[in-house]
Design a protein around this motif. Structure first.
Motif, short mmCIF file in Angstrom:
data_model
loop_
_atom_site.label_atom_id
_atom_site.label_comp_id
_atom_site.label_asym_id
_atom_site.label_seq_id
_atom_site.Cartn_x
_atom_site.Cartn_y
_atom_site.Cartn_z
N ASP C 241 45.05 56.77 -130.56
CA ASP C 241 45.79 57.05 -130.03
C ASP C 241 46.38 56.94 -127.93
O ASP C 241 46.20 58.31 -127.61
N PHE C 242 46.75 56.23 -127.51
CA PHE C 242 47.36 56.46 -126.23
C PHE C 242 48.74 56.54 -125.96
O PHE C 242 48.90 57.15 -125.10
N ALA C 243 49.79 57.14 -126.81
CA ALA C 243 50.99 57.22 -127.00
C ALA C 243 50.90 58.76 -126.00
O ALA C 243 51.93 58.66 -125.55
N PRO C 244 50.03 59.60 -127.02
CA PRO C 244 50.68 60.54 -125.55
C PRO C 244 49.93 60.69 -124.27
O PRO C 244 50.98 61.61 -123.45
N TYR C 245 49.04 59.81 -123.96
CA TYR C 245 48.64 59.80 -122.84
C TYR C 245 49.42 58.52 -122.07
O TYR C 245 50.11 58.78 -120.72
N LEU C 246 50.34 57.81 -122.67
CA LEU C 246 51.44 57.03 -121.74
C LEU C 246 52.76 57.72 -121.92
O LEU C 246 53.46 57.51 -120.92
N SER C 247 52.63 58.71 -122.68
CA SER C 247 54.30 59.15 -122.14
C SER C 247 54.52 60.17 -120.79
O SER C 247 55.25 60.60 -120.13
N LYS C 248 52.83 60.83 -120.80
CA LYS C 248 52.91 61.59 -120.17
C LYS C 248 52.56 60.64 -118.18
O LYS C 248 53.24 61.42 -117.23
N VAL C 249 52.45 59.76 -118.32
CA VAL C 249 52.16 58.04 -117.05
C VAL C 249 53.97 58.26 -117.28
O VAL C 249 53.73 57.92 -115.91
N GLN C 250 54.78 58.06 -118.25
CA GLN C 250 55.85 57.46 -117.96
C GLN C 250 57.16 58.63 -117.15
O GLN C 250 57.46 57.89 -116.55
N ALA C 251 56.53 60.30 -117.47
CA ALA C 251 57.46 61.15 -117.09
C ALA C 251 57.00 61.34 -115.30
O ALA C 251 57.50 61.05 -114.62
N SER C 252 55.65 60.47 -115.35
CA SER C 252 54.96 60.96 -113.55
C SER C 252 55.66 60.13 -113.00
O SER C 252 55.27 59.87 -111.93
N GLY C 253 56.67 58.90 -112.85
CA GLY C 253 56.76 58.01 -112.22
C GLY C 253 55.41 57.12 -111.48
O GLY C 253 56.01 56.31 -110.61
N ALA C 254 55.37 56.64 -111.74
CA ALA C 254 53.59 56.17 -111.70
C ALA C 254 54.31 53.98 -111.42
O ALA C 254 55.19 54.08 -112.20
N GLU C 255 53.78 54.21 -110.67
CA GLU C 255 53.87 51.85 -110.49
C GLU C 255 52.92 51.25 -110.88
O GLU C 255 52.86 50.04 -111.43
N MET C 256 51.27 52.51 -110.96
CA MET C 256 50.31 51.34 -111.62
C MET C 256 49.63 52.33 -111.68
O MET C 256 49.28 53.08 -111.48
N ILE C 257 48.73 51.85 -113.37
CA ILE C 257 47.50 52.55 -113.55
C ILE C 257 46.63 52.04 -112.87
O ILE C 257 46.51 50.91 -113.04
N ILE C 258 45.54 52.98 -112.78
CA ILE C 258 44.50 52.56 -112.28
C ILE C 258 43.15 53.19 -113.64
O ILE C 258 43.18 54.27 -113.94
N SER C 259 42.59 51.99 -113.75
CA SER C 259 42.06 52.41 -115.29
C SER C 259 40.37 51.85 -115.34
O SER C 259 39.66 50.55 -114.82
N SER C 260 38.90 52.96 -115.54
CA SER C 260 38.10 52.39 -115.84
C SER C 260 38.11 51.11 -117.29
O SER C 260 36.37 51.04 -116.96
#
Lengths: 295, 235, 441
Positions: C241-260
């Protein structure tokens, strides 16, 4: 609403959605173990198989609701077949204490067969099940928006939970199941056709896994490793909650779901340690699990 | 003849527990099955009940062969089982425990054992019907176990060590209950450790040697033969 | 005499022509050229197994367990090259034309299983060399066994930088794919030319993901000093479940996720972004799957995804266009493969296999030492550009390519869905390559 409250509620709902899904799988797992003493390692494979069957039904008909209706039934049918044809037969042989081992081996074999069959039929590429359009948007609720599909999962699991509680706690059939979970031998000695009840419970358990599998489909891609992911989590739930305890399964599922969600938020990297540390702690002092009553 | 067990052989794994066991119970009587520990008394009851599958021999109940039948079929034929350590369902309420004894099928209340009648015999059950079985005392659990068996209106009650671990007053009560039940026409085959209780309860006794019957006779006959008591009962 | 003189020139001509044709025939038989075969009949599941004296190649990959699909893909790509070469007669080694025989060995992505499988490949099947493999923790076993048994190991898909450092390097192991470091430098350099500055690092919680996260931070510091890493989280492999991670990303104000992340995680991440009603783009190596687009409800999701790779099909070279065309012809109507264009590493890895067999062909022998000597420092013109095998650490030196996803894209499956931009951005090797690791002998 302030940002922290939004964050807390969002993460709580995320945890709830996964916890509910986990509960659907773990409830069947724990019922089957509690009643028949069978640790059905193939249980999570039924979960995965349901997702694939749903994928296939979607490919033919394009109708998610049809898949949600038919795939779990097909899985329950397979479960019943497994119980009646294999597990029941193996119990006839006088294997004594080795029986548990043989049953375990049998379920492991079925797990491997399902995984290989899935690979041969559908290949190893991840497949995607699309949720129906009505469930793909965002729904505003309590002043924030939330993905409709997750709310749907929570709603679906809640309805099943309520139905299951009514059946288990308010009907004679439920009493029989609960009695047999505690003491199958005594139950059969009271004139109850426990073998038939076993079949019913096995069918119910695999049906629940099937519902969870279809429901998880649009949330996760469907691939042959899906079962392994679920197996460990549902095993933790059942071991911690107490083998055979539905209540325990529910509470631990929710706990695990919330721990994962809030763990990501507050202590990423440590939630696994906390979970397994907690498990080791509980099992040291209560080997039967938090809500387990039976040896 | 209600029950006739003939040349029964049962095993637990490799150990040959019953070795040509035979006994008879007639309608309406109380029969005691006595003997030292490990002779196979409980196994005899379990074999009759179908919980242990006998390897050979015959068990006839009301002139029907029941050896090898499923346990629930044997129960439905009219045999009820009150096991050692009561084994009530601790998760279920008192009422739910009682209802578990009801057998599916038409002739349910043939023997007249209804909930009302049981509540009359065991008033505490009525008062505490909504409580979980786990909350009852040992003696109450024993009563519940007996009452649960009666809910199925059996012709024969198999009772295994009903007084074990109970206070003297409670032992007396259990004894009285069993006598009352017997007066209503239910035959009883009882395994009992307490010789005094047993002899005050039963009409005939079987004494078990290793896996088979060593002595059978009336209570008077047994009392007149101290050497038999010595051989099969004393420790 | 006169008549002889009259016919002499035409006869000579004909003789010369014959000789020329014969010599051409021999030449063609002696040397294979990539992409000569008829690929319409190529099916990785029905590969012809050549008999007799063959060149035996061990394929060390997971064919069971969670990563089984990685093994199937490698088998498909290696099979492509083997099909091509075998249908041209094979390779001339030690004075004899030999066909290539692939022997699969299942690692199950578990070191213990891999070690046993590899031992069997070397000792029982007597492979001439082996290639692989998914997972750096498995590749390290390949390194060790290559050294122990003095067999050449071609690593085309394990990216951890550490595999070729002073501690793990040996002269029998060659790596043709890029590394976490090279990928990170390519991405960071690309971002330095864009206005994007707020990044969130979301990688898998094991060596590859951790390495990539660390490399990325270092590279951003070097190329984009104004960049801000607003969050950094490592999630378990095969996350449910990625949802908890994405909620955190959303709150951070990031413009781009970098992922391996790679499939299924990369897919699940994109699906979760869609479901959460987010549109944040993701940068990494595996966020370009053309099948992805059809399954995303919000058509804005996936736009701006930035892909870095050692090969991309939208690199415009003559060789690559030819390869794309042949591949497209073969798979455009194929339901099983589900992709139209050789996206991701497909063309790159196929190119690496051609390179290796070309080295063997030029060495003209299966002698390990001779192949090593020839390969060290060797340069090869692959589909997307020049590849050079660095002598110091046996790491291939190559240009890197970056593409963002756009819609409509001619590289998507439908031709008008989500896919690569028209043409990839080439980032030259001297920018992305790090120097030879220290401490090598």
């Amino acid at each position: 609403m302030n940002a922290i409250a939004v964050m807390l509620i969002t993460q709580a709902v995320h945890g709830l959605a996964y916890g509910m899904l986990l509960f659907l799988v773990a409830s069947g797992f724990t019922l089957i173990f509690g009643m028949m003493g069978i640790l059905n390692i193939a249980h999570a494979s039924f979960f995965m198989l349901a997702a694939y069957v749903a994928f296939q039904i979607m490919a033919w008909s394009g109708n998610f609701w049809l898949a949600l209706l038919l795939a779990p039934l097909a899985i329950a049918f397979l479960g019943i077949l497994m119980e009646r044809v294999m597990l029941r037969r193996i119990r006839r042989f006088k294997l004594g204490k080795a029986l548990v081992l043989f049953e375990l081996m049998l379920t492991v074999g079925i797990m491997v067969c399902i995984e290989e069959a899935v690979k041969n039929i559908w290949g190893t590429d991840p497949q995607i099940i699309n949720a129906p359009d009505a469930l793909r948007g965002l729904i505003p609720c309590f002043g924030m928006t939330y993905p409709a599909y997750r709310l749907f999962i929570i709603g679906l699991a809640c309805s099943i939970l309520i139905l299951l509680s009514i059946v288990l706690f308010k009907t004679r059939l439920g009493n029989i199941v609960r009695a047999a979970v505690q003491d199958a031998e005594m139950t059969v000695a009271l004139g109850i056709n426990v073998p038939l009840v076993f079949t019913f419970v096995f069918g119910l358990g695999t049906w629940l896994a099937g519902v969870a599998g279809v429901a998880a489909g649009p949330l996760l891609t469907v691939f042959p490793g899906l079962a392994n992911q679920m197996l460990l989590d549902s095993f933790i739930v059942v071991a911690l909650g107490g083998f055979g305890s539905l209540m325990g399964a529910f509470i631990i599922s929710m706990f695990l779901g919330e721990l994962t969600a809030f763990g990501v938020q507050f202590f990423p990297g440590y939630s696994t340690i906390i979970l397994f540390g907690f498990m080791a702690f509980v099992l040291t002092f209560r080997p039967l699990g938090l809500f387990g009553e039976r040896e | 003849m209600l029950l006739e067990v003939k040349d029964l052989n049962s095993y637990y794994g490799l150990s040959h527990v019953l070795q040509g066991m035979s006994l008879t119970v007639y309608s309406g009587e109380i029969v005691g099955l006595l003997g030292r520990n490990g002779m196979g008394k409980s196994t005899t009851l379990k074999s009759i009940m179908g919980l242990v599958r006998p390897k050979s021999g015959s068990i006839r109940f009301q002139n029907q062969e029941i050896a090898g039948h499923e346990s629930y079929q044997i129960a439905r034929a009219g045999i009820a089982y009150v096991p050692e350590e009561r084994r009530i369902f601790s998760n279920l309420t008192v009422l739910e425990n009682l209802m578990m004894g009801v057998k599916p099928g038409e002739n349910q209340y043939q023997g007249g054992w209804t909930l009302a009648k049981l509540y009359h015999h065991f008033p505490f059950m009525k008062d505490r019907s909504a409580q979980k079985g786990a909350h009852l005392s040992g003696g109450e659990q024993q009563m519940l176990s007996i009452a649960r068996a009666l809910m199925g209106n059996p012709a024969l009650l198999l009772v295994d060590e009903p007084t074990e671990g109970l206070a003297p007053l409670m032992v007396q009560e259990v004894r009285d209950v069993l006598l009352k039940i017997n007066k209503e026409g239910v035959a009883i085959l009882i395994v009992e450790h307490n010789l005094k209780v047993a002899l005050s309860l039963v009409e005939r006794v079987y004494l078990m040697g290793k896996g088979h019957i060593g002595f059978s006779g009336s209570v008077q006959e047994l009392q007149s033969m101290p050497h038999v008591q010595e051989q099969y009962l004393s420790i | 005499m006169k008549s002889i003189r009259a016919i002499a020139p035409p006869v000579t001509c004909i003789c010369l022509l014959c000789l020329y044709i014969i010599s051409m025939d021999i030449g063609a038989a002696r040397a294979f050229t990539p992409l000569q075969a008829d690929f319409s009949s190529y099916d990785p599941e029905k590969q012809e197994i050549p008999s007799g004296d063959t060149i035996k190649v061990g394929l060390l990959e997971p064919f069971s367990g969670q990563s089984a699909s990685a093994g199937e893909i490698s088998n498909w790509l290696l099979g492509w090259v083997v099909h091509d070469i075998n249908s041209q007669g094979g390779i001339m080694v030690d004075g004899k034309m030999k066909k290539i025989q692939v022997i699969k060995a299942d690692t199950a992505t578990q070191p213990v299983v891999a070690k046993r499988a590899l031992q069997r490949l070397i000792l029982n099947d007597k492979v001439d060399f082996f290639v692989g493999t998914a997972g750096s923790h498995i590749a390290i076993i390949g390194n060790q066994m290559a050294e122990k048994y003095q067999k050449i190991f071609l690593n085309y898909s394990a990216y951890s930088v550490h595999l070729m450092n002073a501690q793990n390097f040996n002269r029998y192991t060659f790596r043709t794919c890029s590394t976490t470091d090279i990928n990170a430098r390519g991405l960071a350099y690309y971002f330095s030319k864009t206005p994007i500055r707020k990044f969130y690092i979301l990688c898998q919680d094991y060596s590859y993901g951790q390495d990539f996260g660390a490399s990325m931070k270092k590279a951003l510091k070097e190329f984009v000093p104004t960049a801000e890493v607003v969050g950094e989280v490592y999630h378990p492999l095969w996350l449910k479940d990625f949802a908890p991670y994405l909620s955190k990303v959303q709150a951070s104000g990031a413009e781009m996720i970098i992922s391996s992340d790679w499939p299924p995680d990369s897919w699940n991440l994109m699906l979760a972004i869609d479901q959460m009603g987010m549109t944040i783009p993701v940068a990494g190596q595996f966020f370009d799957d053309p099948r992805m687009g059809e399954n995303l409800k919000n058509k804005k999701v996936g736009l701006g995804n930035t892909v870095v790779n050692f090969h991309l099909c939208n690199v415009e070279t003559e060789r690559n266009s030819r390869f794309n065309k042949i591949f497209h012809e073969r798979y455009k109507d194929n339901a099983k493969v589900q992709i139209d264009w050789p996206t991701g590493v497909v063309g790159g890895v196929i190119g690496h296999f051609y390179w290796f067999f070309d080295v063997v062909q030029r060495a003209g022998t299966l002698n390990t030492e001779k192949i090593i000597n020839l390969w060290e420092g060797d340069t090869y013109e692959s589909f997307a550009g020049k590849l050079t095998m660095r002598k110091c650490d046996h790491q291939a030196v190559m240009d890197m390519f970056v593409s963002t996803l756009v819609s409509p894209s001619k590289w998507s499956k439908t031709g008008n869905g989500l896919g690569y931009q028209e043409q990839a951005v080439r980032i030259p090797a001297d920018i992305v390559m790090s120097p030879c690791p220290e401490g090598l002998k």
